[in-house]
Design a protein around this motif. Structure first.
Motif, short mmCIF file in Angstrom:
data_model
loop_
_atom_site.label_atom_id
_atom_site.label_comp_id
_atom_site.label_asym_id
_atom_site.label_seq_id
_atom_site.Cartn_x
_atom_site.Cartn_y
_atom_site.Cartn_z
N VAL A 39 -36.45 18.26 -29.07
CA VAL A 39 -36.49 16.91 -28.51
C VAL A 39 -37.93 16.65 -28.08
CG1 VAL A 39 -35.65 15.42 -26.65
CG2 VAL A 39 -34.10 17.05 -27.71
N ALA A 40 -38.41 15.46 -28.41
CA ALA A 40 -39.76 15.07 -28.00
C ALA A 40 -39.83 14.99 -26.48
CB ALA A 40 -40.13 13.73 -28.61
N GLY A 41 -40.93 15.48 -25.94
CA GLY A 41 -41.12 15.43 -24.50
C GLY A 41 -41.07 14.01 -23.96
N SER A 42 -41.61 13.07 -24.71
CA SER A 42 -41.58 11.67 -24.27
C SER A 42 -40.15 11.15 -24.19
CB SER A 42 -42.42 10.80 -25.22
OG SER A 42 -41.94 10.89 -26.54
N THR A 94 -33.16 20.19 -9.77
CA THR A 94 -32.41 19.15 -10.48
C THR A 94 -33.08 18.82 -11.80
OG1 THR A 94 -31.58 18.21 -8.41
CG2 THR A 94 -31.58 16.76 -10.34
N TYR A 95 -34.40 18.67 -11.81
CA TYR A 95 -35.13 18.37 -13.04
C TYR A 95 -34.92 19.47 -14.07
CZ TYR A 95 -37.72 14.89 -10.27
OH TYR A 95 -38.07 13.84 -9.47
N ARG A 96 -34.98 20.71 -13.65
CA ARG A 96 -34.79 21.84 -14.57
C ARG A 96 -33.40 21.79 -15.20
NH1 ARG A 96 -36.80 25.97 -10.01
NH2 ARG A 96 -38.96 25.21 -9.87
N ALA A 97 -32.39 21.58 -14.38
CA ALA A 97 -31.02 21.50 -14.88
C ALA A 97 -30.85 20.32 -15.83
CB ALA A 97 -30.04 21.40 -13.71
N ASP A 134 -35.58 9.40 -21.11
CA ASP A 134 -34.13 9.50 -20.94
C ASP A 134 -33.75 9.94 -19.54
OD1 ASP A 134 -33.87 8.71 -23.57
OD2 ASP A 134 -33.13 10.66 -24.30
N LEU A 135 -34.53 10.87 -18.99
CA LEU A 135 -34.20 11.42 -17.67
C LEU A 135 -34.88 10.68 -16.53
CD1 LEU A 135 -34.39 15.22 -18.57
CD2 LEU A 135 -32.35 13.77 -18.40
N GLY A 136 -35.86 9.84 -16.85
CA GLY A 136 -36.57 9.11 -15.80
C GLY A 136 -37.39 10.02 -14.90
N ILE A 137 -37.98 11.05 -15.50
CA ILE A 137 -38.77 12.03 -14.76
C ILE A 137 -40.25 11.73 -14.99
CG2 ILE A 137 -39.38 14.47 -14.58
CD1 ILE A 137 -36.59 15.16 -15.55
N HIS A 138 -41.04 11.81 -13.92
CA HIS A 138 -42.49 11.65 -14.07
C HIS A 138 -43.04 12.75 -14.97
CE1 HIS A 138 -42.89 8.48 -11.15
NE2 HIS A 138 -42.13 9.17 -10.30
N GLU A 139 -44.08 12.44 -15.70
CA GLU A 139 -44.65 13.39 -16.66
C GLU A 139 -45.04 14.71 -16.00
OE1 GLU A 139 -48.30 12.97 -19.66
OE2 GLU A 139 -46.70 11.49 -19.88
N GLU A 140 -45.61 14.66 -14.80
CA GLU A 140 -46.01 15.89 -14.11
C GLU A 140 -44.80 16.74 -13.75
OE1 GLU A 140 -46.75 12.77 -12.65
OE2 GLU A 140 -48.64 12.59 -13.76
N ASP A 141 -43.72 16.09 -13.33
CA ASP A 141 -42.51 16.82 -12.96
C ASP A 141 -41.84 17.41 -14.20
OD1 ASP A 141 -42.78 16.32 -10.21
OD2 ASP A 141 -41.78 14.39 -10.40
N LEU A 142 -41.88 16.68 -15.31
CA LEU A 142 -41.33 17.22 -16.56
C LEU A 142 -42.12 18.43 -17.00
CD1 LEU A 142 -39.39 17.11 -18.96
CD2 LEU A 142 -41.01 15.54 -20.06
N ALA A 143 -43.44 18.34 -16.93
CA ALA A 143 -44.29 19.48 -17.31
C ALA A 143 -44.02 20.69 -16.43
CB ALA A 143 -45.77 19.09 -17.25
N LEU A 196 -32.44 21.14 -19.27
CA LEU A 196 -31.59 22.04 -20.05
C LEU A 196 -30.37 21.31 -20.60
CD1 LEU A 196 -31.60 25.33 -17.94
CD2 LEU A 196 -32.56 24.99 -20.23
N GLN A 197 -29.72 20.51 -19.77
CA GLN A 197 -28.51 19.81 -20.19
C GLN A 197 -28.84 18.80 -21.29
OE1 GLN A 197 -25.38 20.62 -19.12
NE2 GLN A 197 -24.67 19.26 -20.72
N ALA A 198 -29.92 18.05 -21.12
CA ALA A 198 -30.31 17.05 -22.11
C ALA A 198 -30.65 17.72 -23.45
CB ALA A 198 -31.50 16.24 -21.60
N LEU A 199 -31.35 18.83 -23.40
CA LEU A 199 -31.68 19.56 -24.63
C LEU A 199 -30.42 20.06 -25.32
CD1 LEU A 199 -34.78 21.72 -23.69
CD2 LEU A 199 -34.65 20.03 -25.50
N TYR A 200 -29.53 20.65 -24.55
CA TYR A 200 -28.30 21.21 -25.10
C TYR A 200 -27.47 20.12 -25.77
CZ TYR A 200 -24.00 23.95 -25.38
OH TYR A 200 -22.87 24.60 -25.82
#
Length: 90
Positions: free
Chosen positions: A30-33, A9-12, A38-47, A15-19
């Motif tokens: 897009v800045a990682g922060s 889900t995080y991966r999708a 925007d997605l409410g993802i923990h930093e480790e999960d985003l990485a 991709l969708q947010a970037l697109y």
């Protein structure tokens, strides 16, 4: 630690947010922060999601210290994938 379903889900979401944010333009990023907030993802999960998507050739990441995504952009392959998904949805 995120479950397999959450990781997919995080991966999708990344991709969708970037697109959407870049309107499919490889020259924009897009800045990682911003993605994290925007997605409410923990930093480790985003990485972890970004690392996976880089490995698939779908995004490019400029990394900050601590393996934190500083700037994230779609690759040509990532744009093609997102365009194909958009066409499928109609």
């Amino acid at each position: 630690m995120a479950t397999l379903r959450e990781r997919k889900t995080y991966r999708a979401q990344v991709l969708q947010a970037l697109y959407e944010a870049t309107e499919g333009n490889r020259l924009l990023g897009v800045a990682g922060s911003r993605l994290r907030d925007d997605l409410g993802i923990h930093e480790e999960d985003l990485a972890a999601a970004c690392t996976y998507l880089v490995g698939e050739g779908l995004i490019a990441v400029d990394w900050a210290t601590g393996n934190t995504p500083a700037m994230v952009t779609l690759t040509h392959q990532g744009i093609r994938l997102m365009e194909a998904e958009e066409e499928e949805r109609g």
